[in-house]
Design a protein around this motif. Structure first.
Motif, PDB file in Angstrom:
ATOM      1  N   ILE A  83       0.826  -1.205   0.000  1.00  0.00           N
ATOM      2  CA  ILE A  83       0.000   0.000   0.000  1.00  0.00           C
ATOM      3  C   ILE A  83       0.862   1.259   0.000  1.00  0.00           C
ATOM      4  N   ASP A  84       0.580   2.147  -0.937  1.00  0.00           N
ATOM      5  CA  ASP A  84       1.212   3.465  -1.003  1.00  0.00           C
ATOM      6  C   ASP A  84       0.649   4.292   0.151  1.00  0.00           C
ATOM      7  N   THR A  85       1.503   4.697   1.095  1.00  0.00           N
ATOM      8  CA  THR A  85       0.990   5.404   2.263  1.00  0.00           C
ATOM      9  C   THR A  85       0.606   6.844   1.962  1.00  0.00           C
ATOM     10  N   ASN A  86       0.939   7.347   0.767  1.00  0.00           N
ATOM     11  CA  ASN A  86       0.490   8.679   0.372  1.00  0.00           C
ATOM     12  C   ASN A  86      -0.965   8.673  -0.072  1.00  0.00           C
ATOM     13  N   THR A  87      -1.407   7.556  -0.639  1.00  0.00           N
ATOM     14  CA  THR A  87      -2.750   7.490  -1.227  1.00  0.00           C
ATOM     15  C   THR A  87      -3.652   6.444  -0.585  1.00  0.00           C
ATOM     16  N   GLY A  88      -3.077   5.455   0.073  1.00  0.00           N
ATOM     17  CA  GLY A  88      -3.844   4.348   0.630  1.00  0.00           C
ATOM     18  C   GLY A  88      -4.230   3.307  -0.392  1.00  0.00           C
ATOM     19  N   LYS A  89      -3.705   3.421  -1.618  1.00  0.00           N
ATOM     20  CA  LYS A  89      -4.061   2.484  -2.681  1.00  0.00           C
ATOM     21  C   LYS A  89      -3.044   1.345  -2.805  1.00  0.00           C
ATOM     22  N   VAL A  90      -3.512   0.222  -3.322  1.00  0.00           N
ATOM     23  CA  VAL A  90      -2.658  -0.945  -3.529  1.00  0.00           C
ATOM     24  C   VAL A  90      -1.860  -0.753  -4.811  1.00  0.00           C
ATOM     25  N   VAL A  91      -0.534  -0.884  -4.721  1.00  0.00           N
ATOM     26  CA  VAL A  91       0.323  -0.728  -5.892  1.00  0.00           C
ATOM     27  C   VAL A  91       1.005  -2.031  -6.294  1.00  0.00           C
ATOM     28  N   ALA A  92       0.931  -3.042  -5.428  1.00  0.00           N
ATOM     29  CA  ALA A  92       1.602  -4.306  -5.736  1.00  0.00           C
ATOM     30  C   ALA A  92       1.105  -5.382  -4.775  1.00  0.00           C
ATOM     31  N   VAL A  93       1.499  -6.623  -5.073  1.00  0.00           N
ATOM     32  CA  VAL A  93       1.193  -7.745  -4.191  1.00  0.00           C
ATOM     33  C   VAL A  93       2.515  -8.427  -3.825  1.00  0.00           C
ATOM     34  N   ASN A  94       2.786  -8.520  -2.536  1.00  0.00           N
ATOM     35  CA  ASN A  94       4.042  -9.081  -2.024  1.00  0.00           C
ATOM     36  C   ASN A  94       4.200 -10.539  -2.448  1.00  0.00           C
ATOM     37  N   ASN A  95       5.425 -10.898  -2.918  1.00  0.00           N
ATOM     38  CA  ASN A  95       5.519 -12.304  -3.331  1.00  0.00           C
ATOM     39  C   ASN A  95       6.824 -13.039  -3.086  1.00  0.00           C
ATOM     40  N   THR A  96       7.968 -12.394  -2.922  1.00  0.00           N
ATOM     41  CA  THR A  96       9.176 -13.211  -2.825  1.00  0.00           C
ATOM     42  C   THR A  96      10.345 -12.443  -2.235  1.00  0.00           C
ATOM     43  N   GLY A  97      11.428 -13.166  -1.973  1.00  0.00           N
ATOM     44  CA  GLY A  97      12.658 -12.559  -1.495  1.00  0.00           C
ATOM     45  C   GLY A  97      13.795 -13.549  -1.598  1.00  0.00           C
ATOM     46  N   ASN A  98      15.009 -13.038  -1.698  1.00  0.00           N
ATOM     47  CA  ASN A  98      16.177 -13.913  -1.793  1.00  0.00           C
ATOM     48  C   ASN A  98      16.646 -14.268  -0.384  1.00  0.00           C
ATOM     49  N   GLU A  99      16.453 -15.505  -0.015  1.00  0.00           N
ATOM     50  CA  GLU A  99      16.708 -15.934   1.355  1.00  0.00           C
ATOM     51  C   GLU A  99      18.165 -16.299   1.633  1.00  0.00           C
ATOM     52  N   ASP A 100      18.794 -17.022   0.717  1.00  0.00           N
ATOM     53  CA  ASP A 100      20.094 -17.621   1.009  1.00  0.00           C
ATOM     54  C   ASP A 100      21.237 -17.116   0.147  1.00  0.00           C
ATOM     55  N   GLY A 101      20.962 -16.173  -0.760  1.00  0.00           N
ATOM     56  CA  GLY A 101      22.021 -15.665  -1.622  1.00  0.00           C
ATOM     57  C   GLY A 101      22.279 -16.512  -2.847  1.00  0.00           C
ATOM     58  N   GLN A 102      21.460 -17.562  -3.039  1.00  0.00           N
ATOM     59  CA  GLN A 102      21.614 -18.383  -4.238  1.00  0.00           C
ATOM     60  C   GLN A 102      21.130 -17.601  -5.455  1.00  0.00           C
ATOM     61  N   ARG A 103      21.432 -18.134  -6.624  1.00  0.00           N
ATOM     62  CA  ARG A 103      21.190 -17.431  -7.884  1.00  0.00           C
ATOM     63  C   ARG A 103      20.042 -18.048  -8.665  1.00  0.00           C
ATOM     64  N   CYS A 104      18.912 -17.369  -8.697  1.00  0.00           N
ATOM     65  CA  CYS A 104      17.777 -17.712  -9.563  1.00  0.00           C
ATOM     66  C   CYS A 104      17.102 -19.036  -9.211  1.00  0.00           C
ATOM     67  N   THR A 105      17.254 -19.495  -7.964  1.00  0.00           N
ATOM     68  CA  THR A 105      16.613 -20.735  -7.545  1.00  0.00           C
ATOM     69  C   THR A 105      15.334 -20.414  -6.770  1.00  0.00           C
ATOM     70  N   GLU A 106      14.524 -21.436  -6.496  1.00  0.00           N
ATOM     71  CA  GLU A 106      13.315 -21.195  -5.722  1.00  0.00           C
ATOM     72  C   GLU A 106      13.671 -20.619  -4.358  1.00  0.00           C
ATOM     73  N   ASN A 107      12.959 -19.579  -3.975  1.00  0.00           N
ATOM     74  CA  ASN A 107      13.178 -18.811  -2.744  1.00  0.00           C
ATOM     75  C   ASN A 107      14.450 -17.981  -2.780  1.00  0.00           C
ATOM     76  N   ASN A 108      15.079 -17.917  -3.933  1.00  0.00           N
ATOM     77  CA  ASN A 108      16.273 -17.094  -4.137  1.00  0.00           C
ATOM     78  C   ASN A 108      16.223 -16.441  -5.514  1.00  0.00           C
ATOM     79  N   PRO A 109      15.268 -15.544  -5.708  1.00  0.00           N
ATOM     80  CA  PRO A 109      15.144 -14.914  -7.029  1.00  0.00           C
ATOM     81  C   PRO A 109      16.349 -14.054  -7.356  1.00  0.00           C
ATOM     82  N   CYS A 110      16.617 -13.900  -8.629  1.00  0.00           N
ATOM     83  CA  CYS A 110      17.691 -13.025  -9.100  1.00  0.00           C
ATOM     84  C   CYS A 110      17.107 -11.982 -10.032  1.00  0.00           C
TER      85      CYS A 110
END
Length: 282
Positions: A210-237
């Motif tokens: 949510i954009d706190t300036n407007t209160g509107k939805v700008v995206a949907v949370n989905n992932t993060g790089n957990e272990d520093g691996q390259r382009c693997t599941e749970n480690n996006p690049c």
């Protein structure tokens, strides 16, 4: 992916751990700088799923009498991850959602009757149609849906990621945008990257950004790089337009939602052939 909770706990068991700038007034005016007050962001309109987070959403042209929609991630779909290139529409569903009030207290159970749209291609989103309307939810529980912004978000914007599953709100800024975000077999386009303080975890998948300036939805949370691996599941690049790959361990991402409103017409009906609709098609 900010994995659905059961997958997150499973991997832990296996691995052990696994603001708009103020604009100065003209010099001749000699007035102090003015900055718009941020919108109060809380849990009202968010939902908890069995293993993910989500929100009740509407589009700029939705009517109060339209069937209410719930948005979460494609990878939160109850029938499993959509395959690369797969787009699901009109699939029957009876999934339930815990509707939260501003304090994060569950006040009702909403139920789906259809998966309107779901994919993990180019984006990572599932949109459910529920058996009730926005007006009914408002009159019964005093809760309004979150509106999906229909314009591209801006770098530097202050945002909050609101997890209905964990009843936790993360605060950070839009750090920038990623040409291609690759995770395992899936590739997402023009993803939104957070600054480091949005350290989202498993179960936050599907949370509205949510954009706190407007209160509107700008995206949907989905992932993060957990272990520093390259382009693997749970480690996006991150992959730029020239094919260069960057790995940012500990950094999290979301998929923009401004493309979605153009694909819904009167009555919150999906129309992938509508003018301006660029979502992937079956």
């Amino acid at each position: 992916m900010n994995k659905p909770l059961l997958a997150a706990l499973s991997s832990l068991a296996i691995a052990g751990l696994g603001a708009t700038p103020a604009v100065a007034a003209p010099h001749t005016a000699a007035k102090p700088t003015v900055k718009a007050a941020a919108v109060t962001v809380n849990f009202a309109g968010t939902v908890s799923l069995s293993n993910c987070s989500g929100s009740v959403i509407r589009f700029p042209n939705s009517a109060d009498t339209d069937p209410a929609l719930v948005m979460t991630n494609g990878h939160c779909l109850e029938t499993g991850f959509p395959e690369p290139g797969e787009v699901i529409t009109g699939q029957s569903s009876s999934r339930s959602f815990g509707l939260l009030n501003s304090a994060g207290t569950k006040v009702a159970t909403l139920r789906a009757n259809q998966v309107v749209y779901s994919t993990m291609t180019d984006t990572d989103v599932t949109i459910y149609r529920t058996t009730t309307t926005y007006a009914k939810i408002k009159s019964s529980y005093g809760i309004s849906p979150l509106t999906v912004q229909d314009t591209h978000p801006t770098a530097g914007t202050p945002i909050k990621v609101v997890s209905g599953y964990w009843k936790r709100i993360y605060s950070c800024n839009v750090d920038g945008f990623v040409y291609r975000l690759k995770e395992g077999d899936w590739t997402w386009k023009d993803s939104l990257r957070y600054t480091s303080s949005c350290n989202t975890i498993g179960g936050t998948s599907g949370s509205p950004v949510i954009d706190t300036n407007t209160g509107k939805v700008v995206a949907v949370n989905n992932t993060g790089n957990e272990d520093g691996q390259r382009c693997t599941e749970n480690n996006p690049c991150e992959v730029d337009a020239n094919g260069n790959v960057t790995v940012r361990q500990g950094i999290n991402y979301a998929e923009e939602t401004y493309l979605i409103p153009a694909c819904f017409t009167t009555g919150n009906q999906l129309n992938l052939s509508a003018a301006g609709c660029t979502l992937p098609k079956p």
